[in-house]
Design a protein around this motif. Structure first.
Motif, short mmCIF file in Angstrom:
data_model
loop_
_atom_site.label_atom_id
_atom_site.label_comp_id
_atom_site.label_asym_id
_atom_site.label_seq_id
_atom_site.Cartn_x
_atom_site.Cartn_y
_atom_site.Cartn_z
N SER A 197 9.34 -35.38 5.48
CA SER A 197 9.14 -35.37 6.92
C SER A 197 7.75 -35.87 7.24
N ALA A 198 7.62 -36.48 8.41
CA ALA A 198 6.34 -37.10 8.77
C ALA A 198 5.29 -36.04 9.02
N TRP A 199 4.10 -36.27 8.51
CA TRP A 199 2.97 -35.37 8.79
C TRP A 199 1.70 -36.17 8.60
N ARG A 200 0.64 -35.70 9.18
CA ARG A 200 -0.65 -36.37 9.00
C ARG A 200 -1.35 -35.73 7.83
N GLY A 201 -1.41 -36.45 6.72
CA GLY A 201 -2.00 -35.91 5.51
C GLY A 201 -3.48 -35.62 5.69
N CYS A 202 -3.99 -34.69 4.89
CA CYS A 202 -5.38 -34.29 5.02
C CYS A 202 -6.31 -35.32 4.40
N CYS A 203 -5.80 -36.15 3.53
CA CYS A 203 -6.70 -37.08 2.85
C CYS A 203 -5.98 -38.38 2.53
N HIS A 204 -6.76 -39.44 2.56
CA HIS A 204 -6.18 -40.77 2.35
C HIS A 204 -7.20 -41.65 1.65
N PRO A 205 -7.37 -41.49 0.33
CA PRO A 205 -8.33 -42.33 -0.37
C PRO A 205 -7.93 -43.80 -0.27
N GLN A 206 -8.87 -44.63 0.13
CA GLN A 206 -8.58 -46.05 0.29
C GLN A 206 -9.90 -46.82 0.31
N CYS A 207 -9.87 -48.02 -0.29
CA CYS A 207 -11.06 -48.86 -0.35
C CYS A 207 -11.04 -49.87 0.79
N LEU A 208 -12.12 -50.61 0.91
CA LEU A 208 -12.23 -51.57 2.01
C LEU A 208 -11.33 -52.80 1.82
N ASP A 209 -10.76 -52.95 0.62
CA ASP A 209 -9.78 -54.03 0.42
C ASP A 209 -8.36 -53.53 0.69
N LYS A 254 -6.77 -51.09 -0.64
CA LYS A 254 -6.08 -50.68 -1.85
C LYS A 254 -6.61 -49.33 -2.31
N PRO A 255 -5.90 -48.64 -3.21
CA PRO A 255 -6.37 -47.33 -3.68
C PRO A 255 -7.64 -47.44 -4.51
N PRO A 256 -8.37 -46.34 -4.65
CA PRO A 256 -9.56 -46.31 -5.51
C PRO A 256 -9.17 -46.42 -6.99
N PHE A 257 -10.18 -46.49 -7.86
CA PHE A 257 -9.93 -46.71 -9.28
C PHE A 257 -11.11 -46.19 -10.09
N GLU A 258 -10.92 -46.12 -11.40
CA GLU A 258 -12.02 -45.84 -12.31
C GLU A 258 -12.54 -47.16 -12.83
N PRO A 259 -13.81 -47.48 -12.61
CA PRO A 259 -14.33 -48.78 -13.06
C PRO A 259 -14.25 -48.91 -14.58
N ARG A 260 -14.09 -50.14 -15.03
CA ARG A 260 -13.95 -50.39 -16.46
C ARG A 260 -15.22 -50.08 -17.23
N LYS A 261 -16.37 -50.21 -16.56
CA LYS A 261 -17.65 -49.85 -17.15
C LYS A 261 -18.39 -48.95 -16.17
N GLY A 276 -13.70 -44.35 -7.65
CA GLY A 276 -14.24 -44.86 -6.40
C GLY A 276 -13.73 -46.26 -6.10
N CYS A 277 -14.54 -47.05 -5.41
CA CYS A 277 -14.10 -48.36 -4.93
C CYS A 277 -15.00 -49.50 -5.39
N CYS A 278 -15.85 -49.26 -6.38
CA CYS A 278 -16.76 -50.31 -6.85
C CYS A 278 -16.60 -50.54 -8.33
N ASP A 279 -16.58 -51.81 -8.71
CA ASP A 279 -16.72 -52.16 -10.11
C ASP A 279 -18.18 -52.50 -10.38
N LEU A 280 -18.50 -52.87 -11.60
CA LEU A 280 -19.89 -53.11 -11.96
C LEU A 280 -20.49 -54.26 -11.16
N GLU A 281 -19.69 -55.27 -10.88
CA GLU A 281 -20.17 -56.42 -10.10
C GLU A 281 -20.58 -55.99 -8.69
N LYS A 282 -19.74 -55.17 -8.05
CA LYS A 282 -20.07 -54.68 -6.71
C LYS A 282 -21.27 -53.76 -6.76
#
Length: 784
Positions: free
Chosen positions: A17-29, A31-38, A50-56
């Motif tokens: 059923s529809a509800w407004r969830g308490c949390c919505h992790p999302q990046c500026l692209d 897409k969902p957050p991630f664990e950076p490779r480094k 989070g939403c940053c890789d090493l380059e960002k």
């Protein structure tokens, strides 16, 4: 239990059923957050998730030190922590919310939203750094007047920077228990149901029974329809207009719902690029006798996307005493052999002979077979593996690999854990039950899976069940018919894109529409059950994702990269074009950018490509790069307060843009021309310019458009008329408000190709002719 309802408006099986969830992790692209490779070197607090890789991270670090070059030692010591914290919020798993980028109806902030107390503290200590934070959004001159004014006024300063949502604003977002509990894990509802989302990848199919990939680097996949067609889909979602295979004249099936006969499966040789052979499993009538036929086809020499229909060679035929329980699975194991899964012959309770077909090893019915189809061009169609378990047993068919199965529907082979290889080669099957239970089995050589002595874990034929020589293998899971009455076996997820799903066996039920999962406890060997439901609230509010599906789950599939899909239909008839393929998506966590990159090899095409357009999607939105709003109002009476949106007050600093269109149809003064015929506008009860009911101007009046046949292509026409690039979908059933009775319904049955300049150029009914009400007014939502 999880609430379910069959939507009468769309024909979709809606889970949750529809509800407004308490949390919505999302990046500026988006897409969902991630664990950076480094690990990150600068914004270290977001190294785990989070939403940053090493380059960002390096880019943010460079910007930080560029800004701090403007400070002396004292200023550096005072302000560095504020500047660093604000810049690193782009790495927060809630970056999209902090920048107000979640909602397609709101402009994106230039600086992340701060909590009121923190903003006041920042103003008190380092108010004059705001201009430095804004420099990258435009030239410093653009912001000179803006920052010079508000940096002296704390109220104006914090109206510009404050995010009114006290849950998400910084720094509260770091310490909010509700937001950070199980962050990065698959979301569960209060009943423990795993909340996942879907992406529609194909539609308009007639009972899609199987989907396989070519495993040749092209990432194309083949989809089989029960009627006897097999189609090729490319990695970009396009379908080749010529079928890979057309067996419609030979296949035995019918239009009636629930007919188990037909084209049931296809498998490609494991060395397909070299051997170029395909194997199929279908129902056929031979001299009025119904049979299962396993055939081999060879590809055309000049076309990798079509078989030579004259090359068909029958590998095996099995007479079917009834029209149901046809089995229908072909698989190549990791050993290179072909596995064939055949039902028990039909009717109820396997009534054939003293023990039934499934326990009788002198028949192929109710069995898993294993044969060798390699090197068969000049001899018999198949040979027997030397280690088949009953090869030397008197009166047993030597093809048998396992027995005691009722009607296994959809089996798969585990690719194994990507890192350790654990589980590789395991063969999972769903076996459809009789009166009480459905079961999931792992098939092993020589195994007896109990039918008809047992159904699931319980006895079915008590006499056979008590036989001490039964020695049956119990299922890893069985469920009662209150949960579903026809299991559809699935796959263990071993893809790359959704690491949280690794090792999860996802399957479903054809009758109930229930999606389910099993997770193995490596220590105990037991399997934990969790239902899978569609994400509630904002869980699936990502581009292209949906949270509903057609009820009848026919099959599951994986693509060449290991991503998981299921095939379902709204009408279980071999002739109804109601079949859809859905990709399963977990929005709680994705793989790090670049980790799952694929480069499909080119495919030589003969014929035309039919491009894919989703029929179901979320709110539509159009995209266009916005110009900066850098003008400071002379006073609060002359314009909006700083950071104020046209629709809401006090939501922080925004990047605004205006459509390139001619407005939204307001009345004009004398001497001005009225709207042109076909002009459109969005009407919103909240006064929003970017979201609302679609109205069109025809014959001197504004009226509404019915949602019948109105797709994202028509939504794109509306978006472009208003000055935007395109649309992904539409809002139906007056979701954005219905007009009152004084407003006429002007258009119905609007079908657009997407390139029209106006809805009037689309296929449609005559102006004013319709068979709908304002309860079916269509709406559009644009991203500013």
């Amino acid at each position: 239990t999880v609430t379910r309802s069959l939507s009468t408006s769309s024909g979709l099986w809606v889970i949750g059923s529809a509800w407004r969830g308490c949390c919505h992790p999302q990046c500026l692209d988006y897409k969902p957050p991630f664990e950076p490779r480094k690990p990150l070197a600068f914004c270290k607090e977001y190294s785990k998730f989070g939403c940053c890789d090493l380059e960002k991270d390096e880019e943010i670090s460079l910007r930080f030190y560029t800004i701090m070059d403007n400070f002396d030692h004292s200023g550096y010591m005072t302000c560095a922590r504020y500047i660093r914290s604000i810049l690193c919020l782009e790495c927060s798993p809630y970056a999209a919310h902090l920048y107000d980028a979640e909602d397609a109806n709101t402009p994106m902030r230039t600086v992340p939203g701060l909590c009121g107390d923190y903003c006041s503290e920042y103003w008190q200590q380092c108010r004059y750094t705001l201009s430095l934070l804004l420099e990258d959004s435009g030239s410093p001159e653009q912001f000179a007047n803006l920052t010079a004014t508000i940096e002296e006024d704390r109220t104006m300063f914090c109206n510009f920077l404050e995010l009114k949502d006290k849950q998400y604003c910084y720094p509260n977002v770091l310490t909010n228990a509700a937001l950070n509990a199980n962050l990065g894990s698959v979301r569960e509802d209060p009943e423990g149901c795993l909340e996942l989302c879907l992406q529609e990848v194909a539609n308009g199919l007639r009972n899609p029974v199987a989907m396989i990939h070519a495993n040749d680097g092209t990432h194309r996949f083949l989809v089989a329809e029960q009627l006897g067609y097999v189609w090729v889909y490319l990695a970009n979602g396009s379908r080749i207009d010529r079928p890979f295979l057309n067996l419609t004249r030979a296949v035995l099936t019918s239009p009636w719902a629930g007919d188990e006969r037909g084209f049931l499966c296809i498998a490609l040789h494991p060395r397909f690029t070299v051997v170029r052979k395909a194997y199929v499993y279908y129902s056929v009538s031979v001299k009025k006798e119904e049979r299962i036929r396993i055939s081999e086809f060879t590809l055309l020499t000049h076309d990798d996307n079509q078989v030579d229909h004259s090359s068909e060679r029958t590998i095996l035929e099995v007479a079917e005493p009834a029209s149901n329980h046809n089995g229908g699975q072909l698989l190549f194991g990791h050993d290179g052999y072909l596995y064939i899964f055949i039902g028990d012959g039909g009717r109820a309770g396997d009534p054939f002979g003293k023990f039934g077909n499934a326990q009788n090893k002198s028949t192929l019915l109710g069995k898993v077979l294993r044969i060798d189809v390699d090197d068969n061009d000049d001899g018999a169609p198949y040979s027997l593996p030397s280690d088949n378990p009953f090869l030397r047993e008197n009166e047993a068919r030597p093809e048998i690999y396992a027995y005691g199965v009722r009607n296994m529907w959809r089996c798969s082979i585990d690719r194994g854990d990507r890192a350790t290889g654990r589980g590789e080669g395991r063969m999972f099957c769903g076996d459809v039950g009789q009166n009480k239970y459905e079961e999931v089995d792992i098939i092993v050589k020589g195994g007896n899976y109990g039918w008809r002595a047992k159904e699931g874990f319980s006895c079915y034929d008590r006499k056979l069940c008590q036989n001490s020589s039964l020695d049956d293998i119990l299922p890893i899971f069985a469920y009662p018919h209150k949960l579903g009455k026809s299991v559809t076996g699935g796959y263990v997820y071993r893809g790359c894109q959704m690491p949280n799903l690794n090792g999860l066996y996802i399957f479903g039920d054809f009758m109930s529409g229930r999606l389910m999962s099993l997770k193995e406890n490596v220590t105990s060997g037991e399997w934990q059950y969790n239902e899978v439901c569609m994400g509630r609230g904002q869980t699936c509010r990502f581009p292209k994702l949906i949270d509903s599906y057609f009820k009848y789950i026919i099959s599951f599939a994986e693509d060449e990269a290991g991503e998981l899909y299921f095939l379902a239909t709204g009408s279980p008839s071999a002739t109804a074009r109601a079949g859809v393929i859905y990709k399963i998506v977990d929005t709680s966590r994705r793989a790090a950018p670049g980790k799952c990159s694929i480069k499909p090899l080119p495919v030589k095409i003969k014929g035309k490509l039919i491009h894919f357009h989703p029929k179901e999607a979320r709110a539509p939105y159009c995209s266009q790069s916005p110009p900066l709003n850098t003008t400071l109002p002379k006073s609060r009476e002359d314009g909006l307060r700083l950071g104020e949106k046209p629709e809401r007050r006090g939501d922080g600093n925004q990047v605004h843009k205006r459509p390139r269109g001619r407005g939204n149809g307001h009345k004009r003064g004398r001497g001005e021309k009225g709207p042109r015929a076909g002009s459109v506008r969005l009407v919103s009860a909240e006064g929003l310019s970017s979201r609302g009911r679609v109205e069109i101007f025809i014959r001197g009046e504004w009226g509404t458009v019915c949602d019948d046949l109105f797709t994202s292509k028509a939504g794109g026409v509306v978006c472009r008329q208003l000055g935007f690039a395109g649309a992904l979908a539409v809002m139906k059933r007056a979701a954005l408000g219905e007009a009152d009775r004084s407003v006429r319904i002007l258009l119905d049955d609007v079908e657009c190709e997407g390139g029209e300049r106006s809805l009037l150029e689309c296929r449609r009914s005559r102006v004013g002719k319709h068979n709908c009400s304002h309860g079916e007014d269509v709406g559009n939502s644009l991203q500013l």
